[in-house]
Write a protein that holds these residues in place. Structure first.
Motif, PDB file in Angstrom:
ATOM      1  N   MET A   1       9.305   0.663  -2.072  1.00  0.00           N
ATOM      2  CA  MET A   1       8.619   1.894  -2.424  1.00  0.00           C
ATOM      3  C   MET A   1       7.312   1.999  -1.662  1.00  0.00           C
ATOM      4  O   MET A   1       6.754   0.997  -1.251  1.00  0.00           O
ATOM      5  N   PRO A   2       6.813   3.244  -1.497  1.00  0.00           N
ATOM      6  CA  PRO A   2       5.517   3.405  -0.839  1.00  0.00           C
ATOM      7  C   PRO A   2       4.399   2.989  -1.786  1.00  0.00           C
ATOM      8  O   PRO A   2       4.621   2.827  -2.980  1.00  0.00           O
ATOM      9  N   GLY A   3       3.211   2.803  -1.231  1.00  0.00           N
ATOM     10  CA  GLY A   3       2.037   2.572  -2.060  1.00  0.00           C
ATOM     11  C   GLY A   3       1.727   1.113  -2.272  1.00  0.00           C
ATOM     12  O   GLY A   3       2.381   0.240  -1.714  1.00  0.00           O
TER      13      GLY A   3
ATOM     14  N   ASN B   1       2.010  -2.250  -3.587  1.00  0.00           N
ATOM     15  CA  ASN B   1       3.105  -2.923  -4.282  1.00  0.00           C
ATOM     16  C   ASN B   1       2.701  -3.541  -5.604  1.00  0.00           C
ATOM     17  O   ASN B   1       3.455  -3.518  -6.566  1.00  0.00           O
TER      18      ASN B   1
ATOM     19  N   LEU C   1       7.224  -4.271   8.512  1.00  0.00           N
ATOM     20  CA  LEU C   1       7.933  -4.493   7.251  1.00  0.00           C
ATOM     21  C   LEU C   1       9.093  -3.525   6.985  1.00  0.00           C
ATOM     22  O   LEU C   1      10.186  -3.972   6.630  1.00  0.00           O
TER      23      LEU C   1
ATOM     24  N   PRO D   1       2.547   7.124  -5.826  1.00  0.00           N
ATOM     25  CA  PRO D   1       3.403   5.933  -5.798  1.00  0.00           C
ATOM     26  C   PRO D   1       3.758   5.423  -7.197  1.00  0.00           C
ATOM     27  O   PRO D   1       4.894   5.019  -7.427  1.00  0.00           O
TER      28      PRO D   1
ATOM     29  N   SER E   1      -0.042   8.587   0.629  1.00  0.00           N
ATOM     30  CA  SER E   1       0.332   7.511  -0.291  1.00  0.00           C
ATOM     31  C   SER E   1       1.807   7.606  -0.664  1.00  0.00           C
ATOM     32  O   SER E   1       2.440   6.599  -0.951  1.00  0.00           O
ATOM     33  N   SER E   2       2.358   8.827  -0.636  1.00  0.00           N
ATOM     34  CA  SER E   2       3.781   8.988  -0.968  1.00  0.00           C
ATOM     35  C   SER E   2       4.703   8.456   0.122  1.00  0.00           C
ATOM     36  O   SER E   2       5.878   8.233  -0.129  1.00  0.00           O
ATOM     37  N   ILE E   3       4.183   8.308   1.319  1.00  0.00           N
ATOM     38  CA  ILE E   3       5.049   7.822   2.407  1.00  0.00           C
ATOM     39  C   ILE E   3       4.594   6.470   2.933  1.00  0.00           C
ATOM     40  O   ILE E   3       5.043   6.023   3.980  1.00  0.00           O
ATOM     41  N   SER E   4       3.701   5.787   2.187  1.00  0.00           N
ATOM     42  CA  SER E   4       3.135   4.534   2.704  1.00  0.00           C
ATOM     43  C   SER E   4       4.063   3.364   2.418  1.00  0.00           C
ATOM     44  O   SER E   4       3.712   2.429   1.698  1.00  0.00           O
ATOM     45  N   PHE E   5       5.267   3.421   2.992  1.00  0.00           N
ATOM     46  CA  PHE E   5       6.215   2.326   2.814  1.00  0.00           C
ATOM     47  C   PHE E   5       5.660   1.064   3.451  1.00  0.00           C
ATOM     48  O   PHE E   5       5.179   1.101   4.576  1.00  0.00           O
ATOM     49  N   GLY E   6       5.714  -0.030   2.714  1.00  0.00           N
ATOM     50  CA  GLY E   6       5.143  -1.270   3.231  1.00  0.00           C
ATOM     51  C   GLY E   6       3.669  -1.408   2.906  1.00  0.00           C
ATOM     52  O   GLY E   6       2.987  -2.233   3.480  1.00  0.00           O
ATOM     53  N   GLY E   7       3.168  -0.590   1.980  1.00  0.00           N
ATOM     54  CA  GLY E   7       1.777  -0.709   1.562  1.00  0.00           C
ATOM     55  C   GLY E   7       0.875   0.286   2.250  1.00  0.00           C
ATOM     56  O   GLY E   7       1.203   0.808   3.316  1.00  0.00           O
ATOM     57  N   PHE E   8      -0.255   0.545   1.617  1.00  0.00           N
ATOM     58  CA  PHE E   8      -1.148   1.578   2.132  1.00  0.00           C
ATOM     59  C   PHE E   8      -1.708   1.279   3.517  1.00  0.00           C
ATOM     60  O   PHE E   8      -1.959   2.203   4.286  1.00  0.00           O
TER      61      PHE E   8
ATOM     62  N   MET F   1       6.609   7.224  -8.562  1.00  0.00           N
ATOM     63  CA  MET F   1       7.853   6.821  -7.905  1.00  0.00           C
ATOM     64  C   MET F   1       8.319   5.443  -8.382  1.00  0.00           C
ATOM     65  O   MET F   1       9.513   5.213  -8.572  1.00  0.00           O
TER      66      MET F   1
END
Lengths: 177, 192
Positions: free
Chosen positions: B66-68, B70, B169, A91, A18-25, A94
């Protein structure tokens, strides 16, 4: 106690992903599948895709729910709760930190330029994800007109958007779409 | 309601319970993936007037990077903007707690049964309408920028790369955003 150590390694993995899920999970879903299905055999491929379909169909935080179902299969309710926290906790921290930074530099001279450049790109992506979703649910002209009518109603009127969603659901239930 | 630090010269500070309930609404109404954005804008910008159009667009942009999930990030940032840490916690709790319990209970029940066709059809109808709402929300967010050709160009570039070129993305963001920001910086510098 084996189940609890399984749940622990699942939680740690989800927290990392989840910490590196850029662009959504959804971007790290393939990795979750590898970990859960291929490496540990907690679920079969079929079960994993069933959980995905289910999470998509339920209103609410889809990906957090999906990971909770995975955790549920591994270690019951504690596993579900741990997986949920691992999916949104890192996330959120962050998001919080980065917004505080953005807010702190509110007066900085570079911020208007960043905003003027960044926001239009973001908006393009928002419209794009609407179009991608419309494509995913496209079954014919009736489906497309539901999309177009609800977009037009939101733009042109002050009708509560819940009516558009209800209308879409009702038309779908009749089998017209 | 005596928290002066959170006030930030915008009148009365927003109650934490109001944030909790607003985020609960955003979460419950936002059926499907991107749907939450429609309601976040409608409730926080149009109805409550907690944040301005520009602040909202800033937050959405920030969360893209950012990750996760949105939309949880948007709730976090709105909460942070209005009431700091406490606001962020109230927003995230409102966004997740009750919807999670409902969705989870419902899902565990559903796992016992195969999905009925009528339910599947209904969900796909909702998905069509939700897609339309998302498109319209994007177009509304574009309003303040409609007089700037460069903004329209870069919005179009992001759109085309995502929809037609199917570029992931993160790559769209890293490719288009720096050029767009640099261009905006040059334009501002030449106006000065």
């Amino acid at each position: 106690m084996n189940a609890s150590s399984d749940a622990l390694s699942l939680t740690a993995r989800l927290a990392l992903l989840s910490s590196i899920s850029f662009g959504g999970f959804p971007t790290v879903l393939p990795d979750v599948r590898d970990f859960v299905v291929a490496n540990h055999g907690w679920l079969t491929d079929q079960e994993f895709s069933n959980l995905f379909a289910l999470a998509q169909a339920i209103p609410g935080p889809n990906m957090i729910l999906m990971m909770s179902f995975v955790g549920w299969q591994v270690w019951g309710l504690p596993g579900a709760i741990a997986s949920a926290f691992a999916t949104f906790g890192p996330p959120c921290t962050m998001y919080f930190a980065s917004y505080c930074l953005w807010d702190r530099f509110r007066e900085a001279h570079w911020q208007p330029a960043v905003r003027a450049g960044l926001v239009p790109v973001t908006i393009g992506l928002v419209v794009a994800s609407g179009v991608v979703m419309a494509g995913a649910s496209f079954t014919g002209w009736a489906a497309l007109s539901v999309t177009l009518v609800s977009a037009a109603l939101l733009l042109g009127t002050r009708i509560n958007p819940l009516w558009m969603l209800l209308g879409g659901g009702a038309l779908g239930a009749t089998g017209l779409l | 309601m005596t928290d002066v630090t959170a006030n930030r010269e915008r009148g009365e500070p927003v109650a934490l319970s109001a944030l909790f309930i607003a985020c609960l609404k955003i979460s419950l109404y936002g059926i499907g993936g991107g749907g939450g954005l429609v309601w976040a804008r409608r409730i926080a910008v149009e109805q409550q007037r907690w944040i301005g159009e520009q602040d909202f667009a800033d937050i959405v942009s920030l969360c893209q990077f950012m990750p996760g999930p949105n939309i949880v990030g948007i709730a976090t940032c709105i909460g942070t903007r209005l009431r700091g840490v406490a606001g962020a916690v109230a927003s995230v709790a409102g966004f997740l707690l009750i919807p999670w319990v409902i969705g989870f209970a419902f899902g565990v029940l559903c796992l016992q049964y195969a999905a009925l066709p009528v339910v599947r059809h209904m969900l796909s109808g909702i998905a069509c309408a939700a897609a339309g709402l998302l498109i319209a929300t994007g177009l509304r967010m574009m309003q303040p920028y409609r007089t700037r050709p460069a903004a329209i160009f870069f919005a179009g570039a992001g759109f085309v790369l995502m929809v037609f070129a199917k570029v992931p993305l993160p790559i769209v963001l890293l490719g288009v955003a720096p050029i767009s920001i640099a261009w905006a910086g040059i334009q501002r510098a030449s106006l000065r």
